[in-house]
Design a protein around this motif. Structure first.
Motif, PDB file in Angstrom:
ATOM      1  N   GLU A  25     112.242  60.289  18.431  1.00  0.00           N
ATOM      2  CA  GLU A  25     110.906  60.224  19.195  1.00  0.00           C
ATOM      3  C   GLU A  25     110.021  58.938  18.587  1.00  0.00           C
ATOM      4  N   LEU A  26     110.275  58.965  17.260  1.00  0.00           N
ATOM      5  CA  LEU A  26     109.702  57.992  16.681  1.00  0.00           C
ATOM      6  C   LEU A  26     110.047  56.437  16.681  1.00  0.00           C
ATOM      7  N   LYS A  27     111.385  56.474  17.003  1.00  0.00           N
ATOM      8  CA  LYS A  27     112.093  54.993  16.979  1.00  0.00           C
ATOM      9  C   LYS A  27     111.103  54.208  18.040  1.00  0.00           C
ATOM     10  N   PRO A  28     110.790  54.397  19.387  1.00  0.00           N
ATOM     11  CA  PRO A  28     110.515  53.442  20.191  1.00  0.00           C
ATOM     12  C   PRO A  28     109.043  53.177  19.976  1.00  0.00           C
ATOM     13  N   MET A  29     108.431  54.232  19.071  1.00  0.00           N
ATOM     14  CA  MET A  29     106.947  53.771  18.737  1.00  0.00           C
ATOM     15  C   MET A  29     106.996  52.915  17.690  1.00  0.00           C
ATOM     16  N   LYS A  30     107.826  52.920  16.670  1.00  0.00           N
ATOM     17  CA  LYS A  30     107.955  51.987  15.383  1.00  0.00           C
ATOM     18  C   LYS A  30     108.341  50.568  16.147  1.00  0.00           C
ATOM     19  N   GLU A  31     109.319  50.640  17.000  1.00  0.00           N
ATOM     20  CA  GLU A  31     109.619  49.057  17.600  1.00  0.00           C
ATOM     21  C   GLU A  31     108.397  48.550  18.419  1.00  0.00           C
ATOM     22  N   GLY A  32     107.569  49.640  19.141  1.00  0.00           N
ATOM     23  CA  GLY A  32     106.413  49.009  19.607  1.00  0.00           C
ATOM     24  C   GLY A  32     105.281  48.645  18.733  1.00  0.00           C
ATOM     25  N   ILE A  33     105.344  49.153  17.701  1.00  0.00           N
ATOM     26  CA  ILE A  33     104.249  48.600  16.892  1.00  0.00           C
ATOM     27  C   ILE A  33     104.696  47.373  15.862  1.00  0.00           C
ATOM     28  N   ASN A  34     105.839  47.284  15.533  1.00  0.00           N
ATOM     29  CA  ASN A  34     106.494  46.112  15.168  1.00  0.00           C
ATOM     30  C   ASN A  34     106.579  44.914  16.157  1.00  0.00           C
ATOM     31  N   ASP A  35     106.623  45.390  17.472  1.00  0.00           N
ATOM     32  CA  ASP A  35     106.502  44.304  18.340  1.00  0.00           C
ATOM     33  C   ASP A  35     105.234  43.796  18.584  1.00  0.00           C
ATOM     34  N   ALA A  36     104.303  44.601  18.225  1.00  0.00           N
ATOM     35  CA  ALA A  36     102.727  44.137  18.086  1.00  0.00           C
ATOM     36  C   ALA A  36     102.468  43.402  16.900  1.00  0.00           C
ATOM     37  N   GLY A  37     103.580  42.996  15.894  1.00  0.00           N
ATOM     38  CA  GLY A  37     103.326  42.256  14.760  1.00  0.00           C
ATOM     39  C   GLY A  37     102.871  43.154  13.480  1.00  0.00           C
ATOM     40  N   ILE A  38     103.001  44.320  13.519  1.00  0.00           N
ATOM     41  CA  ILE A  38     102.154  45.244  12.694  1.00  0.00           C
ATOM     42  C   ILE A  38     103.556  45.943  12.087  1.00  0.00           C
ATOM     43  N   SER A  39     103.667  46.023  10.744  1.00  0.00           N
ATOM     44  CA  SER A  39     104.789  46.551   9.754  1.00  0.00           C
ATOM     45  C   SER A  39     104.661  48.093  10.034  1.00  0.00           C
ATOM     46  N   ALA A  40     105.852  48.690  10.424  1.00  0.00           N
ATOM     47  CA  ALA A  40     105.849  50.417  10.581  1.00  0.00           C
ATOM     48  C   ALA A  40     107.244  50.629  10.068  1.00  0.00           C
ATOM     49  N   THR A  41     107.298  51.791   9.566  1.00  0.00           N
ATOM     50  CA  THR A  41     108.646  52.384   8.991  1.00  0.00           C
ATOM     51  C   THR A  41     108.727  53.894   9.232  1.00  0.00           C
ATOM     52  N   ILE A  42     110.049  54.448   9.475  1.00  0.00           N
ATOM     53  CA  ILE A  42     110.266  55.723   9.614  1.00  0.00           C
ATOM     54  C   ILE A  42     110.797  56.514   8.316  1.00  0.00           C
ATOM     55  N   GLU A  43     110.000  57.357   7.902  1.00  0.00           N
ATOM     56  CA  GLU A  43     110.496  57.793   6.498  1.00  0.00           C
ATOM     57  C   GLU A  43     110.541  59.395   6.608  1.00  0.00           C
TER      58      GLU A  43
END
Length: 93
Positions: A75-93
């Motif tokens: 569920e979180l992977k596409p959101m992480k990629e969307g945030i990263n695509d916007a130039g914001i650092s995100a990780t799944i932990e």
């Protein structure tokens, strides 16, 4: 004519949906994204309400990171990629 008995199969729904291991989507602070950009990204990508996105953005700014969403990795992977695509650092932990 002979019929085979009905066999009932039990399925672990939680595992089947890929939600067995709940993770956090973490957004990290940086020095180049504006508050408005982070807020708008959380609203668009994570479907946050305005107030929720604002609170998360302040936590990111003052604490260095914030768990903005909980869910399965799938569920979180596409959101992480969307945030990263916007130039914001995100990780799944």
């Amino acid at each position: 004519m002979e019929f085979a008995p009905e066999i009932e199969e039990l399925v672990d729904v939680e595992t089947d949906l890929g939600q067995g291991d709940i993770k956090d989507l973490i957004v990290h602070n940086d020095d180049h994204n504006t508050f408005d950009h982070v807020i708008n990204t959380l609203i668009k990508v994570c479907k946050h309400e305005v107030h929720q996105a604002e609170q998360c953005t302040y936590i990111i700014h003052f604490k260095g990171k914030c768990a903005v969403k909980k869910g399965s990795f799938r569920e979180l992977k596409p959101m992480k990629e969307g945030i990263n695509d916007a130039g914001i650092s995100a990780t799944i932990e």
